[in-house]
Design a protein around this motif. Structure first.
Motif, PDB file in Angstrom:
ATOM      1  N   ALA A  29     -23.308  12.850 -14.673  1.00  0.00           N
ATOM      2  CA  ALA A  29     -23.161  11.233 -14.084  1.00  0.00           C
ATOM      3  C   ALA A  29     -23.884  10.359 -15.146  1.00  0.00           C
ATOM      4  CB  ALA A  29     -23.998  11.096 -12.974  1.00  0.00           C
ATOM      5  N   VAL A  32     -21.427  10.184 -19.148  1.00  0.00           N
ATOM      6  CA  VAL A  32     -20.220   9.760 -18.985  1.00  0.00           C
ATOM      7  C   VAL A  32     -20.499   8.148 -19.632  1.00  0.00           C
ATOM      8  CG1 VAL A  32     -18.781   8.470 -17.422  1.00  0.00           C
ATOM      9  CG2 VAL A  32     -19.473  10.934 -16.953  1.00  0.00           C
ATOM     10  N   PHE A 278     -10.018  17.727   0.817  1.00  0.00           N
ATOM     11  CA  PHE A 278      -9.512  16.543   0.260  1.00  0.00           C
ATOM     12  C   PHE A 278      -8.145  16.242   0.314  1.00  0.00           C
ATOM     13  CE2 PHE A 278     -13.093  14.765  -2.476  1.00  0.00           C
ATOM     14  CZ  PHE A 278     -13.933  15.358  -1.643  1.00  0.00           C
ATOM     15  N   MET A 279      -7.304  17.238   0.068  1.00  0.00           N
ATOM     16  CA  MET A 279      -5.831  16.976  -0.029  1.00  0.00           C
ATOM     17  C   MET A 279      -5.358  17.048   1.609  1.00  0.00           C
ATOM     18  SD  MET A 279      -6.139  18.879  -3.090  1.00  0.00           S
ATOM     19  CE  MET A 279      -7.429  18.080  -3.656  1.00  0.00           C
ATOM     20  N   LYS A 282      -5.967  14.310   3.842  1.00  0.00           N
ATOM     21  CA  LYS A 282      -5.113  13.181   3.465  1.00  0.00           C
ATOM     22  C   LYS A 282      -3.791  13.301   3.758  1.00  0.00           C
ATOM     23  CE  LYS A 282      -3.728   9.710  -0.226  1.00  0.00           C
ATOM     24  NZ  LYS A 282      -3.507   9.795  -1.510  1.00  0.00           N
ATOM     25  N   ILE A 294     -12.473  10.559  -1.923  1.00  0.00           N
ATOM     26  CA  ILE A 294     -11.553   9.867  -2.792  1.00  0.00           C
ATOM     27  C   ILE A 294     -11.958   8.517  -2.990  1.00  0.00           C
ATOM     28  CG2 ILE A 294      -9.189   9.371  -2.798  1.00  0.00           C
ATOM     29  CD1 ILE A 294      -8.349  11.805  -1.312  1.00  0.00           C
ATOM     30  N   MET A 297     -14.691   8.406  -5.501  1.00  0.00           N
ATOM     31  CA  MET A 297     -14.321   8.859  -6.377  1.00  0.00           C
ATOM     32  C   MET A 297     -13.707   7.979  -7.349  1.00  0.00           C
ATOM     33  SD  MET A 297     -13.340  12.762  -6.126  1.00  0.00           S
ATOM     34  CE  MET A 297     -14.657  14.034  -5.970  1.00  0.00           C
ATOM     35  N   LEU A 298     -12.657   7.200  -6.705  1.00  0.00           N
ATOM     36  CA  LEU A 298     -11.859   6.124  -7.579  1.00  0.00           C
ATOM     37  C   LEU A 298     -12.602   5.140  -8.045  1.00  0.00           C
ATOM     38  CD1 LEU A 298      -8.394   6.418  -5.790  1.00  0.00           C
ATOM     39  CD2 LEU A 298      -8.917   7.449  -7.796  1.00  0.00           C
ATOM     40  N   LYS A 300     -15.556   4.918  -9.030  1.00  0.00           N
ATOM     41  CA  LYS A 300     -16.919   5.636  -9.940  1.00  0.00           C
ATOM     42  C   LYS A 300     -18.253   5.447  -9.071  1.00  0.00           C
ATOM     43  CE  LYS A 300     -14.199   6.097 -13.575  1.00  0.00           C
ATOM     44  NZ  LYS A 300     -13.328   6.954 -12.589  1.00  0.00           N
ATOM     45  N   ILE A 305     -21.024  10.276  -5.467  1.00  0.00           N
ATOM     46  CA  ILE A 305     -20.302  11.460  -5.928  1.00  0.00           C
ATOM     47  C   ILE A 305     -21.376  12.656  -6.001  1.00  0.00           C
ATOM     48  CG2 ILE A 305     -19.010  12.491  -7.894  1.00  0.00           C
ATOM     49  CD1 ILE A 305     -17.932   9.992  -8.368  1.00  0.00           C
TER      50      ILE A 305
ATOM     51  N   ALA B 157     -13.823  12.621 -11.434  1.00  0.00           N
ATOM     52  CA  ALA B 157     -14.052  11.293 -10.893  1.00  0.00           C
ATOM     53  C   ALA B 157     -15.005  10.381 -11.540  1.00  0.00           C
ATOM     54  CB  ALA B 157     -14.661  11.529  -9.359  1.00  0.00           C
ATOM     55  N   MET B 158     -15.969  10.935 -12.553  1.00  0.00           N
ATOM     56  CA  MET B 158     -17.060  10.153 -13.113  1.00  0.00           C
ATOM     57  C   MET B 158     -16.341   9.659 -14.456  1.00  0.00           C
ATOM     58  SD  MET B 158     -20.555  11.401 -12.096  1.00  0.00           S
ATOM     59  CE  MET B 158     -20.272  13.535 -12.107  1.00  0.00           C
ATOM     60  N   LEU B 159     -15.224  10.275 -14.867  1.00  0.00           N
ATOM     61  CA  LEU B 159     -14.550   9.690 -16.123  1.00  0.00           C
ATOM     62  C   LEU B 159     -13.484   8.859 -15.785  1.00  0.00           C
ATOM     63  CD1 LEU B 159     -14.480  13.523 -17.773  1.00  0.00           C
ATOM     64  CD2 LEU B 159     -15.913  11.561 -18.288  1.00  0.00           C
ATOM     65  N   PHE B 241      -3.317  14.841  -7.362  1.00  0.00           N
ATOM     66  CA  PHE B 241      -3.018  14.162  -6.134  1.00  0.00           C
ATOM     67  C   PHE B 241      -4.038  12.914  -5.517  1.00  0.00           C
ATOM     68  CE2 PHE B 241      -3.763  14.674  -1.610  1.00  0.00           C
ATOM     69  CZ  PHE B 241      -2.419  14.722  -0.805  1.00  0.00           C
ATOM     70  N   VAL B 242      -5.161  13.285  -5.885  1.00  0.00           N
ATOM     71  CA  VAL B 242      -6.107  12.503  -5.696  1.00  0.00           C
ATOM     72  C   VAL B 242      -6.120  11.059  -6.352  1.00  0.00           C
ATOM     73  CG1 VAL B 242      -8.617  12.018  -5.132  1.00  0.00           C
ATOM     74  CG2 VAL B 242      -7.709  14.345  -4.995  1.00  0.00           C
ATOM     75  N   LEU B 244      -6.767  11.497  -9.920  1.00  0.00           N
ATOM     76  CA  LEU B 244      -7.353  11.489 -11.001  1.00  0.00           C
ATOM     77  C   LEU B 244      -6.404  12.487 -12.061  1.00  0.00           C
ATOM     78  CD1 LEU B 244     -10.687  12.529  -9.505  1.00  0.00           C
ATOM     79  CD2 LEU B 244     -10.032  10.395 -10.289  1.00  0.00           C
TER      80      LEU B 244
END
Lengths: 341, 301
Positions: A29, A32, A278-279, A282, A294, A297-298, A300, A305, B157-159, B241-242, B244
């Motif tokens: 984390a 990055v 997760f999938m 959804k 999700i 994650m999207l 950041k 996370i 997710a972090m990248l 799918f998510v 990423l």
């Protein structure tokens, strides 16, 4: 049985691994490229606001100090604030986790019951038509990912047979039960609302089947092959020759040693289910950890996370300890000598 | 390996003939099972489609930015065998192009994690009982303390969401499994008499690791690699799918399913065919990998 010291040692190792995991995920984390504070606030946020958040997150301190501060917070049960929802990560997780836990729980039941019983029956009737059908379907089950099953199941039940609901946690318009555990099925039972329980349960079935099919097939295949291996051992033949009833031979002397490898694999698969959930969540519009996961994650959302990963890490490690205890119970060599065979 | 079998006189003289001989024998064993051959055919098909995508795809221009609202959401027909998506792109063409990145990802991930994992596993296995083993294997333990899919998801997710970064994420969560398998093989092989003999005659550590121990791990590693191409594709699809992974408008199997799910169940073809495509890849490489395992295992004839 000397399970006590064995469990203690496993617990010590697990704490070490959890520490390692926290270092790993914290390092990722932080190393990055890009500034987490800047990413959370967006490119147009003023510099001083970003700087304030950086200080709040201790990003201006040296890495080791950052980790120490973070660990101190985690030790006090504080996973930090989500950078997106602005609420404590712990609170977010507590809200979304029960739904996923409920789903994974039912999935685990399907995997364990379905996998072992199919494997045992398949081995019992090895090389008959039943065995061949099970083997063929378990192959198909393994190679078809959970989200492909989700699409196929949704197609069948949303389009062709309207037996199970294909969307959400409850029928639209139904008021959820009073929150006790956050799991609708358990809460509704505690409230004595059997109609709600049935509704919530029916909504769980399709996602749980989609998640369970690949690992269940894997478990069935491994159970079958390890049963088949053990079936040909001399000790089993002599047991049958002595006239020990078939039921006892299969249920006691054959099943116990044969369950060790399937149980180990199933633990890994059940933990991985959280990832595939997760999938599947959804696809079925199931409001669990996935939607939250999700989203963070999207966006950041580093704190969230890390929090989600740590929670899943604890779940997985606990699961592994339980498996080790079961395996130790099944295999006296591990229990008594403390050695992994 | 199959070099144990009969050697013809010519093969003793010529190392090339010997290799050819063992290849022939491996192929013989491999082709005994029609499922393995089916797997091989599927694998070759996938590679063929990926490499020659611009020539075999019916509408190559649909793989990028392309909009044709007149023919959007069409069910499968002779013009569009798998139908069209929400902005009128041919789904079959997009699947064929998606195979490219899926295979690229699998190859990159394996090209990094296999050598790295094998090397660390060999070292840890050979030096088992020393601090080298402790360091390598405890670090590995941490990496495999959570399932690879979750680790890959969180790293990705972090990248920044790109294909490159999703490859990094999957690689980081993939190598420890190669360390683990090589370690368990190497730590038992190092006690074999031929390794001890090599040590007694003064062979170098490098020679022992790479010429005595590694060849005896190779059949397990090859089998795992063949199977893993399918699994990496699966995890890659899960990442995309998510959201990423490869970003739209470039095609990715996971993204296509995610888009299609919103249109379920009326426009079912948008999600179903990419899902079947992933199934095809995983099934192909699984059958192929099982075939390799059968062909390389010495016990079974």
């Amino acid at each position: 049985m000397r399970l006590g010291p064995f469990v203690l040692r496993r617990l010590a190792i697990s704490i070490f691994v959890l520490f390692g995991l926290s270092i790993l995920i914290f390092l990722i984390a932080r190393i990055v490229p890009g500034d987490p504070a800047r990413m959370a606030l967006g490119p147009r946020a003023p510099v001083d606001v970003v700087e304030r958040l950086r200080q709040q997150m201790h990003l201006d301190r040296p890495l080791l100090e950052q980790y120490g501060l973070w660990l101190w917070e985690v030790a006090h049960g504080n996973l930090g604030d989500s950078l997106v929802t602005r609420r404590p990560v712990k609170q977010d997780i507590r809200e979304f986790f029960p739904a996923t836990l409920e789903l994974v729980g039912l999935t685990a039941i399907f995997i364990i019951v379905g996998g072992i019983s199919l494997g045992v029956i398949s081995a019992r009737y090895a090389n008959t038509w039943f065995d061949n059908v099970v083997r063929l379907f378990s192959y198909l089950g393994i190679v078809t990912p959970a989200f492909a099953w989700a699409v196929i199941l949704m197609l069948l039940f949303g389009f062709v047979w309207h037996i199970f609901p294909t969307y959400g946690r409850l029928t639209e318009g139904v008021i959820p039960p009073v929150t006790i555990t956050g799991m609708y099925t358990i809460d509704s039972l505690l409230n004595g609302r059997f109609d709600l329980f049935w509704d919530a349960f029916m909504h769980l079935i399709l996602p749980a089947i989609a998640l369970a099919l690949p690992p269940m097939s894997q478990a069935a295949r491994i159970t079958r092959s390890s049963m088949a291996d053990n079936q040909n051992k001399d000790c089993i033949a002599s047991m049958i020759a002595y006239g020990v009833p078939n039921r006892v031979v299969t249920g006691k002397y054959l099943l116990k040693p044969s369950l060790i490898s399937p149980i180990t694999v199933m633990a890994l698969d059940i933990a991985a289910t959280f990832g595939y959930a997760f999938m599947v969540e959804k696809i079925f519009g199931f409001p669990g950890l996935a939607r939250y996961g999700i989203q963070v994650m999207l966006n950041k959302d580093v704190n969230a996370i890390v929090g989600v990963v740590m929670v899943l890490g604890v779940v997985f490690i606990t699961l592994n300890i339980v498996v080790d205890i079961i395996v130790a119970y099944l295999d006296p060599r591990i229990r008594l000598l403390g050695r992994n065979v | 390996m199959t070099t144990k079998g009969m050697l013809t006189s010519s093969s003793l003289e010529n190392p090339w003939a010997r290799t050819l001989d063992s290849l022939k024998r491996t192929w013989y064993k491999f082709s005994r099972n029609w499922l393995s051959v089916l797997g091989l055919v599927m694998v070759v098909t996938i590679f063929f489609l990926a490499v020659f995508a611009p020539y075999v795809a019916p509408y190559p221009q649909h793989s990028g930015k392309f909009v044709d609202f007149k023919s959007k959401n069409q069910p499968p027909s002779w013009q569009h065998l798998m139908g069209t998506d929400t902005i009128g792109r041919d789904i079959l063409s997009r699947i064929i192009f998606a195979f490219r990145n899926a295979l690229l990802m699998a190859i990159v991930v394996l090209a990094i994690s296999v050598p790295f994992g094998t090397l660390t596993g060999l070292t840890a296995g050979y030096y088992s009982g020393t601090w080298v083993e402790t360091v390598i294997m405890r670090v590995t333990d941490v990496f495999i303390s959570i399932p690879p899919i979750i680790l890959a998801l969180s790293i990705a997710a972090m990248l920044k969401p790109t294909l490159m970064n999703s490859m990094i994420a999957v690689t980081v969560s993939w190598w420890p499994w190669y360390t683990r398998i090589t370690y368990s093989l190497a730590s038992s092989i190092k006690n074999e008499y031929y390794v001890q003999a090599a040590e007694l005659t003064g062979a170098s550590k490098i020679y022992i690791l790479f010429r005595e121990i590694l060849p005896n791990c190779s059949s397990s590693l090859l089998t795992k690699m063949a199977l893993d191409v399918g699994w990496v594709t699966l995890v890659g699809a899960a990442l995309s799918f998510v959201g990423l992974g490869e970003q739209p408008p470039k095609p990715a199997l996971g993204t296509m399913i995610a888009e299609g799910v919103e249109r379920m169940p009326t426009q079912w073809w948008i999600a179903l065919f990419p899902a079947l495509a992933i199934m095809f890849v995983v099934l192909g490489f699984n059958l192929f990998g099982d075939g390799i395992r059968d062909a390389l295992s010495p016990e079974e004839a």
